[in-house]
Design an enzyme around this catalytic site. Structure first.
Site, mmCIF file in Angstrom:
data_model
loop_
_atom_site.group_PDB
_atom_site.id
_atom_site.type_symbol
_atom_site.label_atom_id
_atom_site.label_comp_id
_atom_site.label_asym_id
_atom_site.label_seq_id
_atom_site.Cartn_x
_atom_site.Cartn_y
_atom_site.Cartn_z
ATOM 1 N N GLY A 1 2.176 -1.844 1.566
ATOM 2 C CA GLY A 1 0.807 -2.002 2.048
ATOM 3 C C GLY A 1 -0.205 -1.805 0.917
ATOM 4 O O GLY A 1 -1.252 -2.452 0.871
ATOM 5 N N ASN A 2 0.139 -0.939 -0.040
ATOM 6 C CA ASN A 2 -0.760 -0.677 -1.174
ATOM 7 C C ASN A 2 -0.868 -1.856 -2.119
ATOM 8 O O ASN A 2 -1.808 -1.953 -2.901
ATOM 9 C CB ASN A 2 -0.275 0.536 -1.962
ATOM 10 C CG ASN A 2 -0.472 1.806 -1.169
ATOM 11 O OD1 ASN A 2 -1.484 1.969 -0.499
ATOM 12 N ND2 ASN A 2 0.499 2.679 -1.220
ATOM 13 N N LYS B 1 3.054 10.892 12.143
ATOM 14 C CA LYS B 1 2.456 9.849 11.305
ATOM 15 C C LYS B 1 0.967 9.679 11.642
ATOM 16 O O LYS B 1 0.623 9.254 12.744
ATOM 17 C CB LYS B 1 3.237 8.552 11.565
ATOM 18 C CG LYS B 1 2.720 7.350 10.852
ATOM 19 C CD LYS B 1 3.300 7.218 9.477
ATOM 20 C CE LYS B 1 2.680 6.033 8.764
ATOM 21 N NZ LYS B 1 2.832 6.093 7.325
ATOM 22 N N LYS C 1 8.190 1.127 7.279
ATOM 23 C CA LYS C 1 8.532 -0.256 6.932
ATOM 24 C C LYS C 1 9.726 -0.362 5.969
ATOM 25 O O LYS C 1 10.454 -1.356 6.004
ATOM 26 C CB LYS C 1 7.325 -1.010 6.367
ATOM 27 C CG LYS C 1 6.916 -0.626 4.964
ATOM 28 C CD LYS C 1 7.050 -1.789 4.004
ATOM 29 C CE LYS C 1 6.860 -1.410 2.563
ATOM 30 N NZ LYS C 1 6.450 -0.138 2.127
ATOM 31 N N LYS D 1 11.729 5.007 0.719
ATOM 32 C CA LYS D 1 12.266 3.874 -0.059
ATOM 33 C C LYS D 1 13.663 4.222 -0.576
ATOM 34 O O LYS D 1 14.586 3.416 -0.497
ATOM 35 C CB LYS D 1 11.357 3.541 -1.254
ATOM 36 C CG LYS D 1 10.021 2.953 -0.845
ATOM 37 C CD LYS D 1 9.227 2.517 -2.067
ATOM 38 C CE LYS D 1 7.740 2.529 -1.794
ATOM 39 N NZ LYS D 1 7.325 1.739 -0.637
#
Ligand code: ADP
Ligand code: MG
Length: 324
Positions: A20-21, A138, A224, A286
């Site tokens: 997203g970044n 979250k 994600k 990740k």
């Protein structure tokens, strides 16, 4: 020459997750132009990868975008009934997916690479018994004052938490683990045709639970990177690539002693994860996604920035995680 003719089945398959970044850089105003501009720069690298012989499915983050959709719902709540979170995630998949589709199509046409870019609304099955449902963690959507937060909790039953660093109260939602991507098989068929490129599992997918033989949307968000690993496993692709805003994974990140990891095994990655080298909300998932993917039979997981994608594909940049 051995006379062998390359077929589509010879092509390497990959799930490429875009952070997203990378779509909206920190501090940028979330205008359509800014996001399209960023997606165009990312698309150059992805189009080059596709024309280099990869069949791929793309996924992407949606943190800032779904936050803005929630804010729009909040601002207009007396005019239009607000939509639940699963519907907002679906909206964000459509919005980012469309912009990505436009940017990628342009880049593929520029380099004369023939692919149709498709955007697939994607659902992710989560377990209603997942412990995340009993402790929402979250942060999502706009910030509120303490009084507004109390009112929200009373009227909607949502959970609000104070974030002192940001100076406000924010809604927190559960972030359960992805169990299965509902659309994995058709996405796989599309990309293996060698004619299509699919954007799927945006924002971690629309979370649903199985209930009396139906799939019902829930108020949650799925990470994600974990969802991308789940899709990559379901599709049995060769590679899982996570594109973000750093060259790769560092040990002692942010300290003067930081060092970039090149090729590491899943066992090493797991040890560093346990030692606390990676933050929970950013690099942690990740690395976890990479470990899960290669342990499930994936050939390799790569973490790097879009500009290094080409070099990373020939193992000369980024962090490469292999099973052994
Ligand atoms: P994305 O939108 O791509 O998911 P995140 O912010 O979630 O981006 O994750 C990328 C960020 O993780 C980097 O910008 C970096 O600041 C942070 N980070 C935390 N720990 C590490 C680490 N050990 N090595 C590299 N980056 C790290
Ligand atoms: Mg992230």
């Amino acid at each position: 020459m051995d006379g062998k003719v390359a077929t589509w089945t010879d092509m390497t398959t990959a799930v490429v997750a875009v952070g997203g970044n990378a779509i909206l850089k920190r501090g940028q105003l979330p205008t359509m132009d800014n996001q399209l501009q960023n997606l165009r720069s990312i698309s150059k690298h992805i189009a080059a990868m596709v024309s280099g012989g990869y069949n791929i499915s793309l996924s992407h983050g949606n943190g800032p975008q779904v936050g803005d959709i929630l804010l729009q719902n909040e601002a207009a709540k007396y005019e239009v009934p607000p939509m639940p979170l699963d519907v907002c995630v679906a909206q964000s998949q459509g919005m980012i997916g469309y912009l990505f589709q436009q940017a990628l199509t342009e880049e593929l046409e520029t380099i004369r690479c023939q692919r149709t870019v498709l955007c697939m609304l994607t659902r992710v099955i989560v377990d209603p018994g997942d412990e995340a449902f009993s402790r929402p963690s979250k942060p999502i959507g706009p910030y509120y004052t303490a009084a507004e937060a109390e009112q929200m909790e009373l009227s909607t039953g949502c959970v609000m938490r104070e974030d002192r660093a940001r100076g406000g109260w924010c809604r927190v939602v559960p972030s359960p683990r992805p169990v299965e991507i509902v659309e994995a098989a058709p996405i796989s068929r599309l990309i293996c045709s060698g004619r299509d490129l699919v954007i799927a599992a945006g924002g971690g997918g629309i979370p649903v639970v199985r209930q009396d033989g139906r799939l019902v949307g829930v108020e949650a968000v799925v990470d994600k990177d974990l969802a991308s690993a789940c899709l990559a496993k379901g599709m049995k692709v060769d590679l899982l690539i996570m594109l973000t805003d750093v060259d790769g994974v560092y040990l002692e990140h942010g300290s003067p002693r930081e060092r970039l990891l090149g090729e590491i095994t899943a066992d090493e990655a797991e040890r560093y994860l346990r030692e606390g080298h990676f933050y929970a909300g950013s690099m942690g998932p990740k690395v976890e996604a990479a470990i899960a993917f290669v342990r499930a039979g994936g050939r390799k997981a790569i973490i790097t920035r879009p500009e290094l994608l080409h070099t990373a594909l020939s193992s000369k940049a980024g962090t490469q995680i292999v099973d052994r």
